[in-house]
Design a protein around this motif. Structure first.
Motif, mmCIF file in Angstrom:
data_model
loop_
_atom_site.group_PDB
_atom_site.id
_atom_site.type_symbol
_atom_site.label_atom_id
_atom_site.label_comp_id
_atom_site.label_asym_id
_atom_site.label_seq_id
_atom_site.Cartn_x
_atom_site.Cartn_y
_atom_site.Cartn_z
ATOM 1 N N LYS A 324 31.829 41.058 35.920
ATOM 2 C CA LYS A 324 32.230 41.559 34.611
ATOM 3 C C LYS A 324 31.677 40.689 33.492
ATOM 4 O O LYS A 324 31.335 41.180 32.416
ATOM 5 C CB LYS A 324 33.760 41.613 34.546
ATOM 6 C CG LYS A 324 34.287 42.270 33.287
ATOM 7 C CD LYS A 324 35.799 42.374 33.326
ATOM 8 C CE LYS A 324 36.336 43.047 32.058
ATOM 9 N NZ LYS A 324 37.802 43.122 32.083
ATOM 10 N N PHE A 327 27.651 41.271 33.618
ATOM 11 C CA PHE A 327 27.277 42.672 33.373
ATOM 12 C C PHE A 327 28.467 43.372 32.725
ATOM 13 O O PHE A 327 29.135 44.198 33.352
ATOM 14 C CB PHE A 327 26.897 43.371 34.692
ATOM 15 C CG PHE A 327 25.953 42.579 35.553
ATOM 16 C CD1 PHE A 327 26.387 42.014 36.750
ATOM 17 C CD2 PHE A 327 24.648 42.370 35.167
ATOM 18 C CE1 PHE A 327 25.532 41.285 37.539
ATOM 19 C CE2 PHE A 327 23.778 41.649 35.946
ATOM 20 C CZ PHE A 327 24.215 41.089 37.137
ATOM 21 N N PRO A 328 28.773 43.038 31.479
ATOM 22 C CA PRO A 328 30.003 43.527 30.844
ATOM 23 C C PRO A 328 30.072 45.033 30.695
ATOM 24 O O PRO A 328 31.156 45.587 30.586
ATOM 25 C CB PRO A 328 29.987 42.833 29.483
ATOM 26 C CG PRO A 328 28.546 42.504 29.228
ATOM 27 C CD PRO A 328 27.952 42.201 30.571
ATOM 28 N N LYS A 329 28.912 45.714 30.671
ATOM 29 C CA LYS A 329 28.926 47.160 30.460
ATOM 30 C C LYS A 329 28.779 47.942 31.756
ATOM 31 O O LYS A 329 28.753 49.181 31.745
ATOM 32 C CB LYS A 329 27.798 47.554 29.496
ATOM 33 C CG LYS A 329 27.944 46.932 28.115
ATOM 34 C CD LYS A 329 26.811 47.379 27.190
ATOM 35 C CE LYS A 329 26.931 46.749 25.810
ATOM 36 N NZ LYS A 329 25.825 47.178 24.925
ATOM 37 N N LEU A 330 28.639 47.246 32.888
ATOM 38 C CA LEU A 330 28.377 47.944 34.150
ATOM 39 C C LEU A 330 29.570 48.784 34.587
ATOM 40 O O LEU A 330 29.407 49.935 34.980
ATOM 41 C CB LEU A 330 28.022 46.926 35.247
ATOM 42 C CG LEU A 330 27.740 47.518 36.640
ATOM 43 C CD1 LEU A 330 26.597 48.521 36.567
ATOM 44 C CD2 LEU A 330 27.427 46.413 37.637
ATOM 45 N N VAL A 332 31.936 50.085 32.794
ATOM 46 C CA VAL A 332 32.087 51.249 31.908
ATOM 47 C C VAL A 332 31.068 52.327 32.283
ATOM 48 O O VAL A 332 31.376 53.520 32.323
ATOM 49 C CB VAL A 332 31.910 50.817 30.437
ATOM 50 C CG1 VAL A 332 31.975 52.031 29.515
ATOM 51 C CG2 VAL A 332 32.976 49.809 30.055
ATOM 52 N N ALA A 333 29.824 51.891 32.576
ATOM 53 C CA ALA A 333 28.783 52.850 32.943
ATOM 54 C C ALA A 333 29.123 53.567 34.252
ATOM 55 O O ALA A 333 28.912 54.772 34.388
ATOM 56 C CB ALA A 333 27.436 52.135 33.066
ATOM 57 N N LYS A 335 32.170 54.018 35.555
ATOM 58 C CA LYS A 335 33.325 54.901 35.380
ATOM 59 C C LYS A 335 32.964 56.159 34.594
ATOM 60 O O LYS A 335 33.683 57.161 34.664
ATOM 61 C CB LYS A 335 34.453 54.147 34.688
ATOM 62 C CG LYS A 335 35.171 53.179 35.620
ATOM 63 C CD LYS A 335 36.502 52.766 35.068
ATOM 64 C CE LYS A 335 37.278 51.962 36.101
ATOM 65 N NZ LYS A 335 38.623 51.589 35.621
ATOM 66 N N GLN A 396 21.358 50.967 36.336
ATOM 67 C CA GLN A 396 22.421 50.898 35.330
ATOM 68 C C GLN A 396 22.400 49.562 34.587
ATOM 69 O O GLN A 396 22.602 49.499 33.373
ATOM 70 C CB GLN A 396 23.792 51.109 35.985
ATOM 71 C CG GLN A 396 23.972 52.466 36.653
ATOM 72 C CD GLN A 396 23.656 53.613 35.725
ATOM 73 O OE1 GLN A 396 24.142 53.652 34.589
ATOM 74 N NE2 GLN A 396 22.811 54.533 36.177
ATOM 75 N N VAL A 400 21.691 49.354 30.503
ATOM 76 C CA VAL A 400 22.631 48.833 29.523
ATOM 77 C C VAL A 400 22.175 47.507 28.956
ATOM 78 O O VAL A 400 22.658 47.076 27.933
ATOM 79 C CB VAL A 400 24.041 48.674 30.150
ATOM 80 C CG1 VAL A 400 24.547 50.001 30.627
ATOM 81 C CG2 VAL A 400 24.010 47.706 31.316
#
Length: 400
Positions: A324, A327-330, A332-333, A335, A396, A400
């Motif tokens: 997390k 890759f903070p946006k992984l 969200v991508a 989900k 992904q 991002v």
């Protein structure tokens, strides 16, 4: 032309000569990103397996080539090569995954026929009777050709006849079962009525017990409140506050350790992630597992025999936090594709980022191989990643 000469030597089982020509063909190409170069590399990887019977390096090369596929046709060709290797290594679950994709997606009759023959053999060895009929029906027409005038032809025809006979019996049994439908309906109605009476009695008793438990809980809460007001719980409250403070300090240190500088690109984030302490610890466990020569890792083994290599809940939490952070946006991508993603799905994705072998992942998570494969297949279907979970995650991360 050099590649074709090498292929001819390989068919004649002159493997050293074939290897020599494949190497000459690869060296002659300046463009290592072309389709021809990837085809030559695929031939070389398969030849390396034939010569050494060691799957580690050939499988690594084939996975890399699979990720570089530019279209569906090339992707399925690479899948057939990997399915071939897994089939001859008797890793039938892995072979099934790749061969099933080839059978379902290819337009090449030869590739589909080859995949169907191996899938049929896997069905026989693993006693997959429901799937066996599909491949038997597909292969039955080839039994009339000259190339199938062998024992395989007789077996396929016999299997096809057995399938036809079984279908006729099934239809006859369905006709008989319809005659018993009304009798079963009457019996079912009587049983449902009796069950309703029993449930009403049970719910009445349960409601009474719930009221008694609630009264007891209220009395206990009142007593505890009185003790707290009298100061008897003061020491316990201080100890609890101290424990909470220690947990907060530990989480703060973990965030400081795992946090990387902002502005990372996808490739830089992957490198930084792999250098974290938790990733290095996980890879050390995998290396120790390979170094233990007394234990052979197979898909049909019991993962309980490798409990010393399993990850603890604290380590899994640290790994999820490291993913997390880098890759903070992984999440969200992912989900966005699969809103119902569970914590187990997220842990599988986190471990996949380290390119760890499937069986080693089963040992780390202490999950049986069939259960793990079902979960991965469900996850890949939900994410619509026909090219493989690892390739999808890399896409992904770079997106991002």
């Amino acid at each position: 032309m050099l590649d074709e000469i090498g292929a001819q030597y390989e068919m004649m089982e002159q493997l050293d000569s074939a290897d020599c020509y494949y190497l000459k063909a690869a060296v002659s190409l300046n463009d290592t990103g072309s389709l021809i170069y990837r085809d030559i590399a695929t031939h070389g990887a398969c030849l390396s397996y034939k010569r050494t019977k060691n799957t580690q390096l050939p499988l690594f090369q084939l996975r890399k080539l699979l990720a570089q596929s530019e279209d569906e046709r090339e992707y399925l060709v690479r899948c057939l090569a990997m399915g071939d290797m897994f089939y001859h290594e008797t890793q039938y679950d892995s072979a099934w995954l790749y061969l099933k994709r080839v059978y379902s997606g290819t337009t090449s009759v030869g590739a589909k026929k080859q995949a169907a023959e191996w899938l049929l053999e896997i069905c026989k060895k693993q006693e997959r009777s429901p799937e066996m009929s599909e491949y038997t029906v597909f292969l039955a027409p080839f039994a009339n050709q000259a190339e199938n005038n062998s024992a395989c032809k007789s077996q396929l025809v016999a299997l096809y006849n057995a399938y036809t006979h079984e279908r006729s019996d099934r239809l006859r049994r369905q006709e008989i079962s319809r005659g018993k439908k009304w009798t079963m309906s009457a019996l079912g109605g009587t049983l449902l009525l009796a069950l309703a009476v029993v449930l009403l009695f049970y719910m009445s008793r349960k409601r009474k017990r719930c009221l008694e438990a609630r009264n007891n809980a209220d009395r206990y809460a009142h007593e505890m409140k009185q003790k707290a007001l009298s100061g008897r719980l003061k020491k316990s409250n201080e100890a609890l506050r101290g424990a909470i403070k220690q947990i907060e300090e530990q989480e703060s240190r973990m965030e400081t350790e795992e946090k990387g500088p902002a502005g990372y690109s996808g490739e830089e984030a992957c490198k930084a992630f792999l250098q974290t302490s938790i990733c290095m610890e996980v890879r050390d466990r995998v290396n120790r597992l390979y170094a233990d020569k007394s234990k052979t890792v197979k898909t049909n083994m019991n993962v309980r025999d490798f409990q010393e290599f399993a990850l603890s809940p604290q380590q899994l939490a640290m790994l999820a936090k490291a993913v997390k952070t880098h890759f903070p946006k992984l999440l969200v991508a992912l989900k966005a594709f699969y809103p119902a993603m569970s914590r187990k799905d997220w842990l599988c994705c986190s471990l996949y980022l380290m390119e760890i072998d499937n069986m080693n992942l089963c040992i780390l998570l202490q999950d049986s191989y069939p259960s793990y494969r079902r979960n991965i297949l469900k996850l890949e279907k939900a994410l619509h990643c026909s090219q493989g979970l690892y390739v999808f995650l890399m896409e992904q991360i770079h997106a991002v």
